[in-house]
Design a protein around this motif. Structure first.
Motif, PDB file in Angstrom:
ATOM      1  N   ASP A   3       1.931   6.942   2.274  1.00  0.00           N
ATOM      2  CA  ASP A   3       1.326   8.253   2.563  1.00  0.00           C
ATOM      3  C   ASP A   3      -0.181   8.132   2.705  1.00  0.00           C
ATOM      4  O   ASP A   3      -0.801   8.750   3.610  1.00  0.00           O
ATOM      5  CB  ASP A   3       1.673   9.236   1.458  1.00  0.00           C
ATOM      6  CG  ASP A   3       3.183   9.579   1.417  1.00  0.00           C
ATOM      7  OD1 ASP A   3       3.779   9.475   2.532  1.00  0.00           O
ATOM      8  OD2 ASP A   3       3.669   9.957   0.371  1.00  0.00           O
ATOM      9  N   GLU A   4      -0.787   7.366   1.810  1.00  0.00           N
ATOM     10  CA  GLU A   4      -2.241   7.206   1.908  1.00  0.00           C
ATOM     11  C   GLU A   4      -2.619   6.474   3.186  1.00  0.00           C
ATOM     12  O   GLU A   4      -3.613   6.819   3.858  1.00  0.00           O
ATOM     13  CB  GLU A   4      -2.747   6.424   0.695  1.00  0.00           C
ATOM     14  CG  GLU A   4      -2.676   7.208  -0.596  1.00  0.00           C
ATOM     15  CD  GLU A   4      -3.170   6.411  -1.786  1.00  0.00           C
ATOM     16  OE1 GLU A   4      -3.494   5.195  -1.581  1.00  0.00           O
ATOM     17  OE2 GLU A   4      -3.291   6.974  -2.874  1.00  0.00           O
ATOM     18  N   VAL A   5      -1.794   5.470   3.514  1.00  0.00           N
ATOM     19  CA  VAL A   5      -2.072   4.713   4.760  1.00  0.00           C
ATOM     20  C   VAL A   5      -1.944   5.638   5.951  1.00  0.00           C
ATOM     21  O   VAL A   5      -2.777   5.644   6.870  1.00  0.00           O
ATOM     22  CB  VAL A   5      -1.146   3.505   4.882  1.00  0.00           C
ATOM     23  CG1 VAL A   5      -1.284   2.862   6.252  1.00  0.00           C
ATOM     24  CG2 VAL A   5      -1.423   2.481   3.778  1.00  0.00           C
ATOM     25  N   ASN A   6      -0.862   6.435   5.952  1.00  0.00           N
ATOM     26  CA  ASN A   6      -0.652   7.351   7.088  1.00  0.00           C
ATOM     27  C   ASN A   6      -1.775   8.395   7.168  1.00  0.00           C
ATOM     28  O   ASN A   6      -2.252   8.753   8.267  1.00  0.00           O
ATOM     29  CB  ASN A   6       0.694   8.051   6.946  1.00  0.00           C
ATOM     30  CG  ASN A   6       1.870   7.094   7.188  1.00  0.00           C
ATOM     31  OD1 ASN A   6       1.724   6.094   7.899  1.00  0.00           O
ATOM     32  ND2 ASN A   6       3.010   7.373   6.591  1.00  0.00           N
ATOM     33  N   GLU A   7      -2.185   8.864   6.021  1.00  0.00           N
ATOM     34  CA  GLU A   7      -3.268   9.858   6.011  1.00  0.00           C
ATOM     35  C   GLU A   7      -4.566   9.235   6.556  1.00  0.00           C
ATOM     36  O   GLU A   7      -5.275   9.848   7.354  1.00  0.00           O
ATOM     37  CB  GLU A   7      -3.470  10.359   4.583  1.00  0.00           C
ATOM     38  CG  GLU A   7      -4.541  11.433   4.489  1.00  0.00           C
ATOM     39  CD  GLU A   7      -4.722  11.906   3.041  1.00  0.00           C
ATOM     40  OE1 GLU A   7      -5.638  12.760   2.853  1.00  0.00           O
ATOM     41  OE2 GLU A   7      -3.999  11.451   2.167  1.00  0.00           O
ATOM     42  N   PHE A   8      -4.824   8.001   6.107  1.00  0.00           N
ATOM     43  CA  PHE A   8      -6.025   7.344   6.578  1.00  0.00           C
ATOM     44  C   PHE A   8      -5.945   7.056   8.080  1.00  0.00           C
ATOM     45  O   PHE A   8      -6.934   7.192   8.824  1.00  0.00           O
ATOM     46  CB  PHE A   8      -6.243   6.045   5.787  1.00  0.00           C
ATOM     47  CG  PHE A   8      -7.505   5.323   6.140  1.00  0.00           C
ATOM     48  CD1 PHE A   8      -8.740   5.806   5.722  1.00  0.00           C
ATOM     49  CD2 PHE A   8      -7.457   4.161   6.915  1.00  0.00           C
ATOM     50  CE1 PHE A   8      -9.888   5.142   6.061  1.00  0.00           C
ATOM     51  CE2 PHE A   8      -8.618   3.508   7.246  1.00  0.00           C
ATOM     52  CZ  PHE A   8      -9.854   3.985   6.829  1.00  0.00           C
TER      53      PHE A   8
ATOM     54  N   ASP B 110      -4.272   8.795  10.175  1.00  0.00           N
ATOM     55  CA  ASP B 110      -4.475  10.076  10.882  1.00  0.00           C
ATOM     56  C   ASP B 110      -5.961  10.357  11.038  1.00  0.00           C
ATOM     57  O   ASP B 110      -6.428  10.834  12.105  1.00  0.00           O
ATOM     58  CB  ASP B 110      -3.792  11.201  10.114  1.00  0.00           C
ATOM     59  CG  ASP B 110      -2.258  11.129  10.177  1.00  0.00           C
ATOM     60  OD1 ASP B 110      -1.784  10.484  11.156  1.00  0.00           O
ATOM     61  OD2 ASP B 110      -1.588  11.705   9.327  1.00  0.00           O
ATOM     62  N   ARG B 111      -6.700  10.069  10.002  1.00  0.00           N
ATOM     63  CA  ARG B 111      -8.146  10.281  10.081  1.00  0.00           C
ATOM     64  C   ARG B 111      -8.771   9.334  11.112  1.00  0.00           C
ATOM     65  O   ARG B 111      -9.643   9.727  11.897  1.00  0.00           O
ATOM     66  CB  ARG B 111      -8.778  10.044   8.708  1.00  0.00           C
ATOM     67  CG  ARG B 111      -8.423  11.136   7.676  1.00  0.00           C
ATOM     68  CD  ARG B 111      -9.086  10.825   6.358  1.00  0.00           C
ATOM     69  NE  ARG B 111     -10.549  10.778   6.515  1.00  0.00           N
ATOM     70  CZ  ARG B 111     -11.359  10.390   5.542  1.00  0.00           C
ATOM     71  NH1 ARG B 111     -10.859  10.008   4.363  1.00  0.00           N
ATOM     72  NH2 ARG B 111     -12.664  10.380   5.744  1.00  0.00           N
TER      73      ARG B 111
ATOM     74  N   TYR C  11       0.840  -1.202   0.000  1.00  0.00           N
ATOM     75  CA  TYR C  11       0.000   0.000   0.000  1.00  0.00           C
ATOM     76  C   TYR C  11       0.867   1.241   0.000  1.00  0.00           C
ATOM     77  O   TYR C  11       2.007   1.229   0.448  1.00  0.00           O
ATOM     78  CB  TYR C  11      -0.923   0.032   1.243  1.00  0.00           C
ATOM     79  CG  TYR C  11      -2.014  -1.029   1.187  1.00  0.00           C
ATOM     80  CD1 TYR C  11      -3.121  -0.863   0.353  1.00  0.00           C
ATOM     81  CD2 TYR C  11      -1.903  -2.170   1.970  1.00  0.00           C
ATOM     82  CE1 TYR C  11      -4.079  -1.845   0.314  1.00  0.00           C
ATOM     83  CE2 TYR C  11      -2.888  -3.126   1.946  1.00  0.00           C
ATOM     84  CZ  TYR C  11      -3.989  -2.967   1.110  1.00  0.00           C
ATOM     85  OH  TYR C  11      -4.936  -3.938   1.070  1.00  0.00           O
ATOM     86  N   ASN C  12       0.280   2.344  -0.476  1.00  0.00           N
ATOM     87  CA  ASN C  12       0.961   3.634  -0.475  1.00  0.00           C
ATOM     88  C   ASN C  12       1.050   4.094   0.965  1.00  0.00           C
ATOM     89  O   ASN C  12       0.044   4.258   1.677  1.00  0.00           O
ATOM     90  CB  ASN C  12       0.175   4.635  -1.326  1.00  0.00           C
ATOM     91  CG  ASN C  12       0.952   5.940  -1.511  1.00  0.00           C
ATOM     92  OD1 ASN C  12       1.687   6.378  -0.635  1.00  0.00           O
ATOM     93  ND2 ASN C  12       0.773   6.556  -2.665  1.00  0.00           N
TER      94      ASN C  12
END
Length: 213
Positions: A23-28, A30-31, A20-21
């Protein structure tokens, strides 16, 4: 054990090829951390509110129990007051009845005494009236007898004799008075000499007199 937002934030994943990406995982993540943090905060707030509600409920339950106890006590007190009032009313009624009975008995006794006294006085008055009637009748009979005898005596010839005797005596007394007047004149005037002081004169029943000495 419940994960905390910090646990989620510090969680590290291994990197593999064609994964998985990051950054996208980290962003998700964070949400998710934010939502989880909000959920935890709401959960804590709900727990606090639940605790407060439980305490309030406990307080109100305590008040309810206290109110129920107060109601029970008040009801018991009211029942006792009602019982006491009823007992007192019964006592007052009984006392009043006894007093009324005593008053009626006293009044009956006094009325009986008054009636007996009036009856006795009436009987005594009747006896006294009868005695007075008999005494008056006896006095009238005696007075009639006395008056009758007096009238008979007044109508008898004895009164004529008494009256004649009174007239005769009056004539004699008058004659004696005249003789005494004559004797007095004689003593004073006869021969201008006074009769001696020791002279004795005899007066007769017919009014005449005579010097003896």
């Amino acid at each position: 054990m419940v994960l905390s937002p910090q646990d989620i934030h510090n969680k590290e994943f291994s990197v593999k090829m064609r994964g998985y990406n990051i950054d996208e995982v980290n962003e998700f993540l964070d949400r998710i951390i934010k939502d989880y943090q909000l959920t935890l905060s709401e959960n804590i707030e709900m727990k606090n509110r639940l605790k407060e509600t439980e305490e309030e409920l406990k307080y109100f339950n305590g008040m309810k129990d206290s109110l129920n106890q107060s109601i029970i006590i008040a009801q018991n007190a009211a029942d006792q007051v009602k019982i006491d009032a009823q007992n007192e009313a019964n006592d007052v009624t009984e006392q009043s009845r006894k007093q009324a009975d005593e008053i009626l008995n006293d009044a009956s006794v006094k009325a009986k005494e008054i009636v007996e006294n009036i009856s006795s006085q009436s009987k005594a008055l009747l006896v006294a009236n009868d005695d007075l009637r008999k005494t008056t009748e006896s006095f009238r009979e005696k007075l009639q007898t006395l008056l009758k005898s007096q009238m008979e005596m007044i109508s008898s010839s004895e009164w004529d004799k008494i009256i004649s005797g009174v007239d005769a005596n009056q004539e004699k007394v008058s004659k004696q008075i005249n003789n005494l007047d004559t004797f007095k004149d004689t003593v004073v005037k006869s021969d201008s000499k006074e009769m001696p002081k020791d002279a004795t004169v005899k007066i007769y029943p017919d009014g005449s007199f005579k010097k003896i000495k």
